[in-house]
Design an enzyme around this catalytic site. Structure first.
Site, PDB file in Angstrom:
ATOM      1  N   CYS A   1      37.509  64.082 -14.251  1.00  0.00           N
ATOM      2  CA  CYS A   1      38.509  63.570 -13.210  1.00  0.00           C
ATOM      3  C   CYS A   1      39.078  64.950 -12.763  1.00  0.00           C
ATOM      4  O   CYS A   1      39.067  66.263 -13.445  1.00  0.00           O
ATOM      5  CB  CYS A   1      39.394  62.763 -14.025  1.00  0.00           C
ATOM      6  SG  CYS A   1      38.865  61.355 -14.514  1.00  0.00           S
TER       7      CYS A   1
ATOM      8  N   GLY B   1      34.889  64.509  -9.320  1.00  0.00           N
ATOM      9  CA  GLY B   1      34.777  63.120  -9.508  1.00  0.00           C
ATOM     10  C   GLY B   1      34.479  62.333  -8.229  1.00  0.00           C
ATOM     11  O   GLY B   1      35.303  62.416  -7.275  1.00  0.00           O
TER      12      GLY B   1
ATOM     13  N   ASN C   1      43.402  63.469 -16.555  1.00  0.00           N
ATOM     14  CA  ASN C   1      41.944  64.063 -16.822  1.00  0.00           C
ATOM     15  C   ASN C   1      41.617  64.494 -18.299  1.00  0.00           C
ATOM     16  O   ASN C   1      42.496  65.300 -18.700  1.00  0.00           O
ATOM     17  CB  ASN C   1      41.796  65.517 -16.010  1.00  0.00           C
ATOM     18  CG  ASN C   1      40.381  66.075 -16.248  1.00  0.00           C
ATOM     19  OD1 ASN C   1      40.452  67.478 -16.166  1.00  0.00           O
ATOM     20  ND2 ASN C   1      39.550  65.535 -16.536  1.00  0.00           N
ATOM     21  N   GLY C   2      40.625  63.745 -18.711  1.00  0.00           N
ATOM     22  CA  GLY C   2      40.341  63.929 -20.158  1.00  0.00           C
ATOM     23  C   GLY C   2      40.091  62.820 -20.947  1.00  0.00           C
ATOM     24  O   GLY C   2      39.760  61.923 -20.395  1.00  0.00           O
TER      25      GLY C   2
ATOM     26  N   TYR D   1      29.369  74.637 -15.591  1.00  0.00           N
ATOM     27  CA  TYR D   1      28.871  73.657 -14.653  1.00  0.00           C
ATOM     28  C   TYR D   1      29.919  73.023 -13.761  1.00  0.00           C
ATOM     29  O   TYR D   1      29.949  72.936 -12.472  1.00  0.00           O
ATOM     30  CB  TYR D   1      28.174  72.516 -15.220  1.00  0.00           C
ATOM     31  CG  TYR D   1      27.703  71.598 -14.180  1.00  0.00           C
ATOM     32  CD1 TYR D   1      26.833  71.629 -13.380  1.00  0.00           C
ATOM     33  CD2 TYR D   1      28.494  70.369 -14.317  1.00  0.00           C
ATOM     34  CE1 TYR D   1      26.445  70.626 -12.447  1.00  0.00           C
ATOM     35  CE2 TYR D   1      28.260  69.345 -13.509  1.00  0.00           C
ATOM     36  CZ  TYR D   1      27.472  69.317 -12.466  1.00  0.00           C
ATOM     37  OH  TYR D   1      27.048  68.515 -11.708  1.00  0.00           O
TER      38      TYR D   1
ATOM     39  N   CYS E   1      29.818  70.954 -27.800  1.00  0.00           N
ATOM     40  CA  CYS E   1      28.458  70.720 -27.093  1.00  0.00           C
ATOM     41  C   CYS E   1      27.371  71.248 -27.377  1.00  0.00           C
ATOM     42  O   CYS E   1      26.122  70.909 -27.380  1.00  0.00           O
ATOM     43  CB  CYS E   1      28.489  70.357 -25.718  1.00  0.00           C
ATOM     44  SG  CYS E   1      29.031  71.842 -24.634  1.00  0.00           S
TER      45      CYS E   1
HETATM   46  P1  AMP Z   1      19.736  66.895 -16.502  1.00  0.00           P
HETATM   47  O1  AMP Z   1      19.098  67.762 -17.518  1.00  0.00           O
HETATM   48  O2  AMP Z   1      18.490  66.100 -15.778  1.00  0.00           O
HETATM   49  O3  AMP Z   1      20.391  65.620 -17.347  1.00  0.00           O
HETATM   50  O4  AMP Z   1      20.273  67.337 -15.525  1.00  0.00           O
HETATM   51  C1  AMP Z   1      21.082  68.514 -15.757  1.00  0.00           C
HETATM   52  C2  AMP Z   1      21.644  69.048 -14.674  1.00  0.00           C
HETATM   53  O5  AMP Z   1      22.665  68.260 -14.081  1.00  0.00           O
HETATM   54  C3  AMP Z   1      22.304  70.468 -14.750  1.00  0.00           C
HETATM   55  O6  AMP Z   1      21.649  71.439 -14.573  1.00  0.00           O
HETATM   56  C4  AMP Z   1      23.601  70.070 -13.969  1.00  0.00           C
HETATM   57  O7  AMP Z   1      23.613  71.129 -12.915  1.00  0.00           O
HETATM   58  C5  AMP Z   1      23.973  68.999 -13.731  1.00  0.00           C
HETATM   59  N1  AMP Z   1      24.744  68.393 -14.682  1.00  0.00           N
HETATM   60  C6  AMP Z   1      25.199  68.887 -16.005  1.00  0.00           C
HETATM   61  N2  AMP Z   1      26.328  68.310 -16.570  1.00  0.00           N
HETATM   62  C7  AMP Z   1      26.342  67.183 -15.805  1.00  0.00           C
HETATM   63  C8  AMP Z   1      27.205  66.214 -15.697  1.00  0.00           C
HETATM   64  N3  AMP Z   1      28.196  66.151 -16.802  1.00  0.00           N
HETATM   65  N4  AMP Z   1      27.568  65.339 -14.725  1.00  0.00           N
HETATM   66  C9  AMP Z   1      26.485  65.361 -13.625  1.00  0.00           C
HETATM   67  N5  AMP Z   1      25.700  66.491 -13.617  1.00  0.00           N
HETATM   68  C10 AMP Z   1      25.493  67.444 -14.697  1.00  0.00           C
END
Ligand code: AMP
Length: 461
Positions: free
Chosen positions: A5, A37, A111-112, A252, A446
């Site tokens: 968020c 979000g 957020n959290g 990211y 993670c």
């Molecule tokens: P996938 O391995 O298919 O799940 O996609 C990973 C990619 O999605 C990563 O390279 C990020 O660019 C993007 N990503 C990483 N974490 C998230 C997240 N929590 N929510 C949405 N996209 C994400």
């Protein structure tokens, strides 16, 4: 419920020099936080008597109309953008969460993720509190109301904060007062700045930039700041907890033009690329990013390795959410609509393909296959984070452990699955170096499976 968020708060003292339209300013600032979000958004404003709000499912430009915003008046307000993938995509869970109680009105944006919300909820329910949503945010509101009946706001907030476990960056509005709170671990970012006629609190500094404001500073872990009548006052809760800034914000989640925990995210991602080039060099013709999340690290990899930067993939920036199309061929069309290859840049080339992370592995596999179909001779995947092996309990909505491709495979197995000629992940040490904050002050749950807090069924550091 796990949530990603963005929160926002604005407090302005109207005077002859400034007549800002707060609701419009909030709209722009939330637009700047949209990446945090995309599922729902809300704005709540206090007009001196009561709270008025607009909330809805969808993106910021879809939810608010200009007329609605212009009709929303007040000098203080809070806002929220929310994304949850756990199926709770309902209007009731939209924030800010608003309630009227005996002594006034409260709105809260969170957020959290609280890890003890169920326990707290049971306790409150046994005392007669009735909940209307499943969200942990409502638990915070009920605890606050309970304490506000007996204590002044700062005392009440301190009491509530000492009961919450997990991550919480909060923007709270109690009548004309805006309160910003960052949890004692500092998991999620939160900063504040000066704008014409007042102050703004936001998850990321880009929201302050968007309003032509000036970042004053970030909140310290455990800090509470109250904005009222054109000034602000800070206090801190005494409990000493391990500082644990989320590494995934750097990898990211946050925008590269934001400053998080003292670091410009762009600089961190560029350094990530440089570290990757040092750790995983390869003989190649071009360095190419997976847009948009791999762009800054690809610049760093290219600079360090002296391999030329060329974009081989292009993202359609105007695409909103696409509905799930029936049939494989239509689904592939939708994927192509989102991302296309520039085959002239890829054909016959040995390509280093940079992405920020691999979660489930489906994106990497699809993209590598597209790059190969465009004629690339070799595809060397380089990832700007260590393998994501464990779920996040602090609010980054990743996946469950068995969905994480790296939770049960070694690097060779993942490389094979995503169809890369070689695969290189950044090491934990490389990541920590690029972020520039001591490892002991980061949450790396993670990537290690060890968490800074006690989580049932998981190991603590
Ligand atoms: P996938 O391995 O298919 O799940 O996609 C990973 C990619 O999605 C990563 O390279 C990020 O660019 C993007 N990503 C990483 N974490 C998230 C997240 N929590 N929510 C949405 N996209 C994400």
């Amino acid at each position: 419920m796990e949530e990603e968020c963005g929160v926002l708060g604005i407090s302005v003292t109207q005077n002859e020099f400034s007549q800002p339209d707060i609701a419009l300013q909030m709209y722009y600032a939330l637009y700047a936080l949209q990446h945090r979000g995309q599922e729902s958004t809300g704005i709540a404003l206090f007009d001196g008597n009561e709270i008025h709000s607009i909330k809805g499912m969808g993106l910021v430009p879809e939810v608010y109309s200009k007329d609605d915003l212009l009709n929303l008046t007040g000098d203080v307000g809070i806002g929220h953008v929310r994304y949850s993938t756990t199926g709770d995509s309902r209007l009731e869970n939209c924030q800010p969460f608003i309630i009227n109680y005996k002594n006034g009105n409260i709105a809260l944006a969170h957020n959290g993720n609280l890890i003890n919300s169920e326990k707290l909820r049971e306790e409150l329910e046994s005392q007669g509190h009735i909940f209307t949503t499943e969200s942990d945010t409502e638990v915070i509101v009920h605890l606050l109301v309970k304490e506000f009946l007996y204590h002044d706001p700062v005392e009440a907030i301190k009491k509530v904060m000492s009961r919450l476990e997990g991550s919480f960056s909060l923007a709270i509005m109690i009548d004309s007062m805006i309160i910003a709170i960052r949890d004692p671990h500092g998991f999620k970012p939160l900063c504040f700045g000066k704008i014409d006629g007042g102050y703004v609190v936001a998850s990321e500094s880009v929201a302050i930039d968007t309003l032509n404001g000036k970042l004053i500073r970030e909140l310290e872990p455990g800090e509470i700041i109250i904005f009222k009548d054109g000034t602000y006052e800070s206090s801190k809760i005494p409990v000493k907890k391990r500082i644990s800034h989320c590494v995934f914000e750097f990898i990211y989640f946050a925008r590269p033009d934001s400053i998080i925990d003292g670091q410009l995210v762009y600089d961190v991602r560029e350094k990530i690329g440089r570290e990757l080039a040092k750790e995983h060099p390869i003989d190649a013709d071009i360095v190419s990013p997976v847009p948009d999340s791999g762009i800054t690290s690809a610049v760093g990899y290219s600079d360090e390795s002296k391999i030329k930067y060329r974009e081989g993939l292009m993202k359609n920036r105007y695409i909103g959410r696409t509905f799930i199309l029936p049939g494989q061929s239509l689904r592939e069309t939708a994927v192509r609509l989102k991302m296309n290859t520039i085959s002239q840049n890829l054909s016959g080339k040995k390509v280093v393909l940079i992405d920020d992370s691999i979660v489930r592995g489906t994106t990497s596999k699809r993209i590598i296959n597209m790059v190969r179909s465009a004629g690339a001779k070799e595809v060397h995947a380089r990832i700007g984070s260590p393998p994501i092996i464990a779920p996040c309990y602090m609010g980054i909505n990743m996946a469950s452990r068995d969905e994480l491709v790296a939770s049960c495979r070694d690097i060779d197995g993942i490389g094979e699955l995503i169809n890369a000629d070689t695969l290189g992940y950044l090491s934990i040490e490389g990541l920590v170096k690029a972020i520039g904050i001591e490892k002991s002050k980061l949450c790396i749950g993670c990537i290690t499976g060890l968490y800074p807090l006690k989580i049932e069924c998981e190991q603590c550091e």
